[in-house]
Design a protein around this motif. Sequence first.
Motif, PDB file in Angstrom:
ATOM      1  N   LEU A 197      20.617  27.261  71.341  1.00 18.56           N
ATOM      2  CA  LEU A 197      21.403  28.497  71.342  1.00 18.56           C
ATOM      3  C   LEU A 197      20.597  29.662  71.940  1.00 18.56           C
ATOM      4  CD1 LEU A 197      23.187  28.369  67.851  1.00 18.56           C
ATOM      5  CD2 LEU A 197      24.257  28.115  70.105  1.00 18.56           C
ATOM      6  N   PHE A 198      19.320  29.716  71.602  1.00 27.32           N
ATOM      7  CA  PHE A 198      18.464  30.748  72.199  1.00 27.32           C
ATOM      8  C   PHE A 198      18.421  30.589  73.714  1.00 27.32           C
ATOM      9  CE2 PHE A 198      16.489  31.402  67.946  1.00 27.32           C
ATOM     10  CZ  PHE A 198      16.461  32.794  67.940  1.00 27.32           C
ATOM     11  N   HIS A 199      18.256  29.356  74.174  1.00 27.18           N
ATOM     12  CA  HIS A 199      18.184  29.102  75.612  1.00 27.18           C
ATOM     13  C   HIS A 199      19.502  29.394  76.318  1.00 27.18           C
ATOM     14  CE1 HIS A 199      14.183  27.572  76.604  1.00 27.18           C
ATOM     15  NE2 HIS A 199      14.121  27.285  75.305  1.00 27.18           N
ATOM     16  N   GLU A 200      20.598  29.268  75.598  1.00 22.94           N
ATOM     17  CA  GLU A 200      21.910  29.601  76.166  1.00 22.94           C
ATOM     18  C   GLU A 200      22.197  31.103  76.045  1.00 22.94           C
ATOM     19  OE1 GLU A 200      24.507  27.137  73.845  1.00 22.94           O
ATOM     20  OE2 GLU A 200      23.627  25.287  74.640  1.00 22.94           O
ATOM     21  N   ARG A 201      21.275  31.841  75.405  1.00 21.08           N
ATOM     22  CA  ARG A 201      21.412  33.278  75.158  1.00 21.08           C
ATOM     23  C   ARG A 201      22.639  33.583  74.300  1.00 21.08           C
ATOM     24  NH1 ARG A 201      16.884  34.510  74.891  1.00 21.08           N
ATOM     25  NH2 ARG A 201      17.173  36.721  75.212  1.00 21.08           N
ATOM     26  N   ASP A 202      22.912  32.683  73.376  1.00 27.32           N
ATOM     27  CA  ASP A 202      24.012  32.834  72.430  1.00 27.32           C
ATOM     28  C   ASP A 202      23.490  33.582  71.204  1.00 27.32           C
ATOM     29  OD1 ASP A 202      25.992  32.522  70.466  1.00 27.32           O
ATOM     30  OD2 ASP A 202      26.529  30.511  71.170  1.00 27.32           O
ATOM     31  N   GLU A 203      24.101  34.725  70.891  1.00 28.60           N
ATOM     32  CA  GLU A 203      23.636  35.550  69.778  1.00 28.60           C
ATOM     33  C   GLU A 203      23.763  34.854  68.425  1.00 28.60           C
ATOM     34  OE1 GLU A 203      25.185  39.516  69.902  1.00 28.60           O
ATOM     35  OE2 GLU A 203      24.597  39.771  71.996  1.00 28.60           O
ATOM     36  N   LYS A 204      24.500  33.773  68.385  1.00 23.40           N
ATOM     37  CA  LYS A 204      24.607  32.989  67.148  1.00 23.40           C
ATOM     38  C   LYS A 204      23.229  32.432  66.753  1.00 23.40           C
ATOM     39  CE  LYS A 204      27.170  29.196  65.084  1.00 23.40           C
ATOM     40  NZ  LYS A 204      27.997  28.022  65.309  1.00 23.40           N
ATOM     41  N   ALA A 205      22.326  32.311  67.713  1.00 23.35           N
ATOM     42  CA  ALA A 205      20.972  31.822  67.432  1.00 23.35           C
ATOM     43  C   ALA A 205      20.279  32.712  66.402  1.00 23.35           C
ATOM     44  CB  ALA A 205      20.157  31.757  68.721  1.00 23.35           C
ATOM     45  N   ILE A 206      20.499  34.018  66.519  1.00 17.68           N
ATOM     46  CA  ILE A 206      19.872  34.965  65.594  1.00 17.68           C
ATOM     47  C   ILE A 206      20.401  34.766  64.177  1.00 17.68           C
ATOM     48  CG2 ILE A 206      19.616  37.429  65.021  1.00 17.68           C
ATOM     49  CD1 ILE A 206      17.995  36.644  67.442  1.00 17.68           C
ATOM     50  N   SER A 207      21.714  34.698  64.036  1.00 19.08           N
ATOM     51  CA  SER A 207      22.290  34.559  62.697  1.00 19.08           C
ATOM     52  C   SER A 207      21.925  33.201  62.077  1.00 19.08           C
ATOM     53  CB  SER A 207      23.807  34.755  62.723  1.00 19.08           C
ATOM     54  OG  SER A 207      24.428  33.822  63.565  1.00 19.08           O
ATOM     55  N   GLU A 208      21.910  32.155  62.887  1.00 22.28           N
ATOM     56  CA  GLU A 208      21.536  30.829  62.372  1.00 22.28           C
ATOM     57  C   GLU A 208      20.067  30.807  61.935  1.00 22.28           C
ATOM     58  OE1 GLU A 208      23.327  28.081  61.743  1.00 22.28           O
ATOM     59  OE2 GLU A 208      25.195  29.004  62.431  1.00 22.28           O
ATOM     60  N   THR A 209      19.219  31.447  62.712  1.00 22.96           N
ATOM     61  CA  THR A 209      17.799  31.506  62.367  1.00 22.96           C
ATOM     62  C   THR A 209      17.608  32.297  61.087  1.00 22.96           C
ATOM     63  OG1 THR A 209      17.197  31.395  64.708  1.00 22.96           O
ATOM     64  CG2 THR A 209      15.514  32.201  63.184  1.00 22.96           C
ATOM     65  N   GLU A 210      18.283  33.428  60.996  1.00 16.96           N
ATOM     66  CA  GLU A 210      18.161  34.252  59.800  1.00 16.96           C
ATOM     67  C   GLU A 210      18.678  33.517  58.569  1.00 16.96           C
ATOM     68  OE1 GLU A 210      18.691  38.874  58.554  1.00 16.96           O
ATOM     69  OE2 GLU A 210      20.104  38.062  60.000  1.00 16.96           O
ATOM     70  N   GLN A 211      19.767  32.796  58.719  1.00 13.66           N
ATOM     71  CA  GLN A 211      20.322  32.038  57.599  1.00 13.66           C
ATOM     72  C   GLN A 211      19.356  30.949  57.151  1.00 13.66           C
ATOM     73  OE1 GLN A 211      24.042  30.126  58.482  1.00 13.66           O
ATOM     74  NE2 GLN A 211      24.183  29.164  56.486  1.00 13.66           N
ATOM     75  N   LYS A 212      18.724  30.273  58.104  1.00  9.43           N
ATOM     76  CA  LYS A 212      17.858  29.145  57.778  1.00  9.43           C
ATOM     77  C   LYS A 212      16.461  29.579  57.345  1.00  9.43           C
ATOM     78  CE  LYS A 212      16.647  24.540  59.367  1.00  9.43           C
ATOM     79  NZ  LYS A 212      16.876  23.519  60.377  1.00  9.43           N
ATOM     80  N   TYR A 213      15.892  30.588  58.000  1.00  9.26           N
ATOM     81  CA  TYR A 213      14.499  30.941  57.759  1.00  9.26           C
ATOM     82  C   TYR A 213      14.267  32.373  57.281  1.00  9.26           C
ATOM     83  CZ  TYR A 213      13.441  26.570  60.094  1.00  9.26           C
ATOM     84  OH  TYR A 213      13.368  25.239  60.430  1.00  9.26           O
ATOM     85  N   GLY A 214      15.322  33.142  57.116  1.00  4.86           N
ATOM     86  CA  GLY A 214      15.176  34.545  56.731  1.00  4.86           C
ATOM     87  C   GLY A 214      14.442  34.754  55.418  1.00  4.86           C
ATOM     88  N   LYS A 215      14.811  34.013  54.378  1.00  7.99           N
ATOM     89  CA  LYS A 215      14.181  34.180  53.072  1.00  7.99           C
ATOM     90  C   LYS A 215      12.714  33.789  53.102  1.00  7.99           C
ATOM     91  CE  LYS A 215      18.347  33.674  50.307  1.00  7.99           C
ATOM     92  NZ  LYS A 215      19.095  32.849  49.361  1.00  7.99           N
ATOM     93  N   LEU A 216      12.397  32.713  53.813  1.00 14.36           N
ATOM     94  CA  LEU A 216      11.005  32.275  53.927  1.00 14.36           C
ATOM     95  C   LEU A 216      10.175  33.321  54.675  1.00 14.36           C
ATOM     96  CD1 LEU A 216       8.815  30.145  53.512  1.00 14.36           C
ATOM     97  CD2 LEU A 216       9.634  29.018  55.598  1.00 14.36           C
ATOM     98  N   CYS A 217      10.715  33.848  55.757  1.00 14.85           N
ATOM     99  CA  CYS A 217      10.020  34.888  56.519  1.00 14.85           C
ATOM    100  C   CYS A 217       9.792  36.126  55.658  1.00 14.85           C
ATOM    101  CB  CYS A 217      10.816  35.267  57.769  1.00 14.85           C
ATOM    102  SG  CYS A 217      10.769  34.024  59.062  1.00 14.85           S
ATOM    103  N   TYR A 218      10.809  36.511  54.919  1.00 10.82           N
ATOM    104  CA  TYR A 218      10.705  37.674  54.039  1.00 10.82           C
ATOM    105  C   TYR A 218       9.603  37.467  53.004  1.00 10.82           C
ATOM    106  CZ  TYR A 218      11.954  41.176  50.560  1.00 10.82           C
ATOM    107  OH  TYR A 218      11.908  42.212  49.664  1.00 10.82           O
ATOM    108  N   LYS A 219       9.559  36.267  52.430  1.00  9.82           N
ATOM    109  CA  LYS A 219       8.561  35.955  51.410  1.00  9.82           C
ATOM    110  C   LYS A 219       7.151  36.040  51.983  1.00  9.82           C
ATOM    111  CE  LYS A 219       7.076  32.327  48.295  1.00  9.82           C
ATOM    112  NZ  LYS A 219       6.556  31.018  48.520  1.00  9.82           N
TER     113      LYS A 219
END
Length: 188
Positions: free
Chosen positions: A10-32
Amino acid sequence: MLDDKSIIDLFHERDEKAISETEQKYGKLCYKVSLNILHNEQDAEESVSDTLLKLWNSIPPEYPICLKNFILKIIRNLSLNKYKMKHSAKRGHGEYEVVLDEIKDTLPDTVNTNDILIDSIHLRDTLNNFLNNLSTEKRSIFIGRYWYFESISEISKNLGLSTSKVKVVLFRCRVELKQLLLKEGFIV
């Protein structure tokens, strides 16, 4: 939830859904991870946002082999930089200073090296070998403390161990690592 390869695509396709999917999957871990370093919720949230922006700007051209590690390296570096910037004139109260103080006598002084690139590759390989030879429990304790900047009580809680056992494992790992680095010719 998408797998990492699909998110990278999705990132390579420049699809903004990549951001939301990444945040959903890794957001809490990154925050921690960021909160462990910064001890400030607003700064940690800002670091997560900065990480997502950096991902967007990095992929492409990058195609990370392991998205999780790629993201965690970014959040860790951004958080450390933010911490250094905010605390350049004073000592902080978080785990960052404590962890650095614990391990400062274990790691080599790269200022004295003749060829920084060769030494850094050698150091990376030596550290990877050290970590690979640790038991899963010891590796989790060591990485939790010195990569994710987790407190000793947090590590003991996460792994179901006493704080004294965590402290002993960390001490012994530092001693073993120092001995290995000296054996490999590093000046510590």
